[in-house]
Write an enzyme that holds these catalytic residues in place. Structure first.
Site, mmCIF file in Angstrom:
data_model
loop_
_atom_site.group_PDB
_atom_site.id
_atom_site.type_symbol
_atom_site.label_atom_id
_atom_site.label_comp_id
_atom_site.label_asym_id
_atom_site.label_seq_id
_atom_site.Cartn_x
_atom_site.Cartn_y
_atom_site.Cartn_z
ATOM 1 C CG ASN A 92 37.682 -0.380 12.567
ATOM 2 O OD1 ASN A 92 37.139 -1.442 12.404
ATOM 3 N ND2 ASN A 92 37.447 -0.319 14.238
ATOM 4 C CB THR B 99 22.041 30.367 -28.121
ATOM 5 O OG1 THR B 99 21.392 31.275 -28.228
ATOM 6 C CG2 THR B 99 23.732 30.562 -27.294
ATOM 7 C CG HIS B 100 18.335 30.234 -26.023
ATOM 8 N ND1 HIS B 100 17.937 30.096 -24.717
ATOM 9 C CD2 HIS B 100 18.960 31.253 -25.758
ATOM 10 C CE1 HIS B 100 18.196 31.563 -23.743
ATOM 11 N NE2 HIS B 100 18.920 31.850 -25.071
ATOM 12 C CB SER C 199 13.641 -1.189 -34.185
ATOM 13 O OG SER C 199 12.052 -2.263 -33.895
ATOM 14 C CE LYS D 115 14.519 4.105 -34.203
ATOM 15 N NZ LYS D 115 12.839 3.619 -33.373
ATOM 16 C CG ASN E 268 17.161 2.179 -32.279
ATOM 17 O OD1 ASN E 268 16.624 3.158 -33.134
ATOM 18 N ND2 ASN E 268 16.066 1.292 -31.543
ATOM 19 C CD GLU F 285 18.499 5.727 -26.599
ATOM 20 O OE1 GLU F 285 17.182 4.460 -26.212
ATOM 21 O OE2 GLU F 285 18.932 5.515 -28.538
ATOM 22 C CE LYS G 2 33.763 -3.034 1.824
ATOM 23 N NZ LYS G 2 33.872 -1.539 3.090
HETATM 24 N N1 ARG Z 1 33.719 -5.989 6.089
HETATM 25 C C1 ARG Z 1 33.921 -4.789 7.106
HETATM 26 C C2 ARG Z 1 33.474 -3.218 6.552
HETATM 27 O O1 ARG Z 1 33.873 -3.460 5.400
HETATM 28 C C3 ARG Z 1 35.696 -4.614 7.452
HETATM 29 C C4 ARG Z 1 35.349 -4.075 8.918
HETATM 30 C C5 ARG Z 1 34.955 -4.597 10.211
HETATM 31 N N2 ARG Z 1 34.814 -3.777 10.860
HETATM 32 C C6 ARG Z 1 34.408 -4.315 12.475
HETATM 33 N N3 ARG Z 1 34.777 -3.266 13.048
HETATM 34 N N4 ARG Z 1 33.597 -4.830 12.172
HETATM 35 O O2 ARG Z 1 33.944 -2.166 6.808
#
Ligand code: ARG
Length: 458
Positions: A110, A155-156, A277, A283, A285, A290, A325
């Site tokens: 953790n 503006t606008h 295109s 064209k 583009n 974009e 992540k």
């Molecule tokens: N893979 C987990 C994550 O990305 C790591 C932490 C996991 N902790 C646990 N108590 N299962 O959050």
């Protein structure tokens, strides 16, 4: 195969459930950070006598070996491992035997994952900030070059007053400079170490959190272990700052697209940043611009997803947080990719000064200056404004412009008019007179460019 955490249960899970639970497919991206964190942890354990200094050395050497082998390709990730933390620890134990099992003393995944993600994001934000500096430097050079290039200001989306292209570019530079400072602010708050929070409650071992923090170049440690493992504000701040940045890039991209259309023809993007295109031979583009505009949507999506993941979570760690992540990585990759394309796109575009000026010459863009001229002659602004409006209406009805209107016509509207009116509504003069701080005059623009260059340390 039974899990590393087998004990409380037999550690045998369903294969589909296993895949569902795993994060190694994406968190393997944090292998350098994970190993750096473990090196610091091993050093701390050794220094504190929680393990012997000799054992700490063996662990650190083992970790260095894993890093080298991952970098060289001699070692591949084992995607059956649950996550990068499990993978590194399992590999270490496979290489070192019993001593490898000591690494996870006074630590939890953790606080480990919170640490890894902070380290990764800190590095990525530094790279993004370097790219923002490059973009600012290109904007500053372009603005300097076009400090006196006249274009219509809108503006606008209606022609409003003449401005300089340099002034226009410096508006975007101002936004990007704020983005840079937002990342710097976020970095300062983020740069505290969560390691040592352990699972949630801290630890009974005599650890030295400050030492580990220093080893990893943090400014200090997080003050509460429950917060240490459950805080993802640093992700929210990164995603929010990135969303604001992308809003700016998207607005700029939109104008690059608009200004390179036939209808405007103010700029032309280099061939390297456009496509053709498959059916229409004429064209050219602006696909890349974009896409910058389009990819803004996915960054907003990452931000909203992250807020949503966190909003109902009880303290402390919950597996929901594993979803952080991919959101963060996606935004890192998207922002970097957009900047990698945008900066050279700007540096290589052709500015069609003549067209900009021609557009500024139509549209009665100097009507405000006409009114101001009468004010200098003593007329109250509201009355001057009315006469200027009537003169514009006259020009439209007679298909002419304020510049071409004979003095006699002017004088039929007010006897305050004399020959000087033509100099007063001359576009260059209109722009030059707006020399207030931050204004559009070439002088004001050069001052803005200088301030930016000072800020960039050039
Ligand atoms: N893979 C987990 C994550 O990305 C790591 C932490 C996991 N902790 C646990 N108590 N299962 O959050």
């Amino acid at each position: 195969m039974a899990k590393m955490w087998a004990g409380r249960t037999d550690g045998v899970t369903d294969r589909v459930a296993d895949d569902f639970n795993a994060s190694i497919h994406f968190d393997c991206r944090m292998y350098r950070e994970d190993i750096a964190g473990s090196m610091a942890h091993a050093a701390m354990l050794g220094k504190q006598g929680i393990i012997t200094p000799k054992e700490a050395e063996i662990l650190r050497a083992g970790l260095a070996g894993i890093l080298a082998d991952l970098e060289s390709g001699a070692l591949a990730f084992d995607y059956t491992a649950e996550d990068i933390h499990m993978f590194v620890e399992a590999e270490l134990t496979a290489r070192l035997g019993e001593v490898g099992k000591k690494l996870h003393t006074a630590r939890s995944r953790n606080d480990q994952v919170a640490l890894d993600l902070r380290l990764l994001l800190r590095r990525e934000m530094d790279e993004i900030s370097a790219s923002l500096r490059e973009l600012l430097s290109v904007l500053a050079d372009l603005a300097e070059k076009h400090a006196a290039t006249i274009m219509p200001g809108y503006t606008h989306l209606q022609r409003a007053q003449p401005i300089t292209f340099g002034h226009y570019l410096m508006a975007y530079a101002s936004m990007i400079a704020r983005d840079l400072s937002r990342y710097a602010d976020a970095r300062a708050r983020m740069n505290l170490s969560p390691i040592g929070s352990c699972a949630l409650a801290g630890t009974t071992y005599d650890t030295d959190r400050a030492f580990e923090a220093r080893e990893l170049s943090f400014d200090g440690v997080m003050g509460n272990s429950l917060d240490g493992v459950s805080d993802r504000d640093f992700c929210l701040e990164f995603l929010s700052a990135s969303s604001i940045l992308m809003t700016h890039l998207s607005r700029l991209a939109e104008e690059l697209i608009l200004y390179s259309s036939w209808e405007f023809s103010f700029i032309e993007l280099s061939d390297a940043y456009t496509t053709g295109s498959s059916i229409m031979p004429q064209k050219k583009n602006s696909d890349m611009a974009e896409l910058i505009r389009g990819k803004t949507g996915r960054v907003f999506g990452d931000m909203v997803a992250m807020f949503t993941i966190l909003k109902g979570l009880p303290l402390a760690y919950n597996k929901d947080m594993q979803e952080d992540k991919e959101r963060v990585f996606d935004t890192v990759d998207t922002v970097k990719a957009c900047l990698d394309v945008l900066t050279p796109m700007l540096a290589t575009m052709t500015v069609k000064e003549k067209n900009m000026r021609a557009a500024a010459a139509g549209g009665f863009i100097n009507a405000t200056d006409l009114a101001d001229y009468l004010v200098t002659k003593g007329m109250p602004f509201r009355s001057a404004y009315k006469i200027a409006g009537e003169l514009v209406a006259y020009c439209i009805a007679n298909k002419t412009t304020l510049e071409e209107l004979p003095l006699a016509v002017y004088q039929s509207y007010s006897d305050l008019f004399d020959e000087g009116v033509f100099a007063a509504i001359d576009l260059d003069a209109c722009v030059e007179r707006r020399c207030s701080e931050g204004g559009t005059s070439p002088k004001s623009v050069r001052a803005q460019v200088n301030a930016l260059k000072n800020f960039l340390g050039e």
